[in-house]
Design a protein around this motif. Sequence first.
Motif, PDB file in Angstrom:
ATOM      1  N   ARG A 125       2.092  -3.161   6.219  1.00 24.91           N
ATOM      2  CA  ARG A 125       1.760  -2.108   5.247  1.00 24.91           C
ATOM      3  C   ARG A 125       2.350  -0.767   5.675  1.00 24.91           C
ATOM      4  O   ARG A 125       2.866  -0.022   4.837  1.00 24.91           O
ATOM      5  N   HIS A 129       5.166   1.355   3.601  1.00 29.91           N
ATOM      6  CA  HIS A 129       4.951   2.747   3.195  1.00 29.91           C
ATOM      7  C   HIS A 129       6.110   3.625   3.654  1.00 29.91           C
ATOM      8  O   HIS A 129       6.585   4.500   2.900  1.00 29.91           O
ATOM      9  N   THR A 144       6.689   0.591  -5.836  1.00 32.23           N
ATOM     10  CA  THR A 144       5.499  -0.177  -5.471  1.00 32.23           C
ATOM     11  C   THR A 144       5.942  -1.393  -4.662  1.00 32.23           C
ATOM     12  O   THR A 144       7.085  -1.849  -4.795  1.00 32.23           O
ATOM     13  N   PHE A 161      -1.218  -6.657  -8.390  1.00 31.92           N
ATOM     14  CA  PHE A 161      -2.113  -5.718  -7.701  1.00 31.92           C
ATOM     15  C   PHE A 161      -1.457  -4.409  -7.271  1.00 31.92           C
ATOM     16  O   PHE A 161      -2.093  -3.354  -7.346  1.00 31.92           O
ATOM     17  N   ALA A 162      -0.189  -4.431  -6.837  1.00 24.85           N
ATOM     18  CA  ALA A 162       0.421  -3.218  -6.290  1.00 24.85           C
ATOM     19  C   ALA A 162       0.567  -2.130  -7.335  1.00 24.85           C
ATOM     20  O   ALA A 162       0.415  -0.941  -7.034  1.00 24.85           O
ATOM     21  N   LYS A 163       0.859  -2.521  -8.572  1.00 23.43           N
ATOM     22  CA  LYS A 163       1.145  -1.530  -9.600  1.00 23.43           C
ATOM     23  C   LYS A 163      -0.095  -0.764 -10.049  1.00 23.43           C
ATOM     24  O   LYS A 163       0.016   0.259 -10.722  1.00 23.43           O
ATOM     25  N   THR A 164      -1.273  -1.250  -9.657  1.00 27.66           N
ATOM     26  CA  THR A 164      -2.511  -0.526  -9.970  1.00 27.66           C
ATOM     27  C   THR A 164      -3.180   0.037  -8.722  1.00 27.66           C
ATOM     28  O   THR A 164      -4.241   0.649  -8.815  1.00 27.66           O
ATOM     29  N   ASP A 165      -2.562  -0.175  -7.561  1.00 27.22           N
ATOM     30  CA  ASP A 165      -3.116   0.339  -6.312  1.00 27.22           C
ATOM     31  C   ASP A 165      -2.793   1.829  -6.164  1.00 27.22           C
ATOM     32  O   ASP A 165      -1.725   2.288  -6.591  1.00 27.22           O
ATOM     33  N   ALA A 166      -3.709   2.575  -5.569  1.00 24.05           N
ATOM     34  CA  ALA A 166      -3.524   4.021  -5.432  1.00 24.05           C
ATOM     35  C   ALA A 166      -2.276   4.355  -4.627  1.00 24.05           C
ATOM     36  O   ALA A 166      -1.565   5.325  -4.932  1.00 24.05           O
ATOM     37  N   GLU A 167      -1.969   3.569  -3.593  1.00 23.75           N
ATOM     38  CA  GLU A 167      -0.782   3.802  -2.777  1.00 23.75           C
ATOM     39  C   GLU A 167       0.419   3.018  -3.274  1.00 23.75           C
ATOM     40  O   GLU A 167       1.529   3.178  -2.757  1.00 23.75           O
ATOM     41  N   ALA A 170       0.177  -3.589  -2.128  1.00 25.65           N
ATOM     42  CA  ALA A 170      -0.837  -4.645  -2.135  1.00 25.65           C
ATOM     43  C   ALA A 170      -0.346  -5.806  -1.287  1.00 25.65           C
ATOM     44  O   ALA A 170       0.853  -6.073  -1.205  1.00 25.65           O
ATOM     45  N   ARG A 180      -8.181 -14.199  -5.221  1.00 22.19           N
ATOM     46  CA  ARG A 180      -7.803 -13.152  -6.166  1.00 22.19           C
ATOM     47  C   ARG A 180      -6.929 -13.635  -7.332  1.00 22.19           C
ATOM     48  O   ARG A 180      -6.889 -12.972  -8.382  1.00 22.19           O
TER      49      ARG A 180
END
Length: 451
Positions: A125, A129, A144, A161-167, A170, A180
């Motif tokens: 992760r 980033h 993302t 999941f990644a496209k709705t994660d704050a950062e 995912a 999930r």
Amino acid sequence: MPSTYLCIDLKSFYASVECIDRGLDPLQASLVVADPDRGRSTICLAVSPALKRLGIPGRCRVFELPSDVPYIMATPRMRRYMEVSAQVYQTYLGFVGEQDVHAYSVDECFIHIGPYLNLYDCDARTLAHRMIEAVRLATGVPATVGIGPNLFLAKVALDLFAKTDAEGIAELSPASFFDRTWFHQPITDIWGIGRGVAARLRAHGVVDLAGVAALDPAVLRREFGKNAEYLIDHAWGQEPCTMEQIRSYHPKGRSLTSGQVLPKPYALDQVRLVVSEMAESISADLMESGLMAGAVGLSVGYELPATDRRASTASVCAPEHTGDARSPSSADHAVWVNPNRVHQGGQRVLPHPTCSYAKLREAALKILETVVPAHGLVHRVNISVSRIIASGDAQASLFDEPADTRSERCLRGTLGEVRRRFGKSAVLYGISLREGATARERNRQIGGHRA
């Protein structure tokens, strides 16, 4: 060392590039990428994240955009997008070796980072980033990331999941995959499962990956053949393909394809003109690459006059299939129908492999005559050539005239040289000057859109 993959997607890529070039925040500005000259029915190539948050889909048509929402319309600039995509790719290479990057599309790629985690002394992760932050600093484009132990889980983590994660990051492990995603619906959200596959699964009572896993593998193999193995693997979160296998893959066969959506419905006489132009373009590509084709394929989408639609639909496709794509059969012609349009195609195997414009054109026009009725109004054309071999591997035919073959090769070679030096439209066949011809306009485009 365990494998770890990233799947990185550039967020609303075309729209983000347009926002950045205008000095706008790509996450906050309201912008759509579409060609206004193609009318209100043209598809938006991208909409900015701000518009997506309002519920506007990324591939809507211009007339579907809400009239009460102000937005900027940007004309597509494909060359610019390719430049930024190359810049992003170079940014990735600042972190990993070229052998560990696979460009999946102009705005999405897979990266194998397992060998680099010890080098950077961080977890997946953190490295993800750092990489997307480097892309943002270099280009301004937000991204993302999905993380997983194989390509499939990384892609699913990104899409679901990644496209709705704050950062925008995912991660899926084998254990969290079952928790999930096993019961996630619609199943078409899962990578590799389109509407056609979903409809065939639904016929067996399957609506999610848990259902795929529970279904008898023999049933899946009867329904999907070899492709059933992908469904079975993915239902259990497995993906045997690795980055090394992707890079070492060499297809057994090759093909070339050219397609276009016509600016308006074309009558059959005009479509013959367009098909002739496309055959000339395919011939030039073969000649320039030193290749020959043994088969020509053509598919078209056309509309029927209103009085003929019901009868045509009933004769081609059973009512329960109307509007759904069916898998092509092994027959020479495959047919798909929706209530308003008909899609038909065919293929002709040539007597001998060739790159001759005249022979490719003749085969394509013969297919056209068999699949489109005289009163059909065509809106889409695709031409392809397959069974491709190197020119040096072709056997001479007793029915070919060597002098004619040499003459055409000389002519095509000269045309190719002129076009390489001065542009594709430097020399045109006379048909491309007639009303309804599209070659001159397409020569100014990249990927069917403005360069």
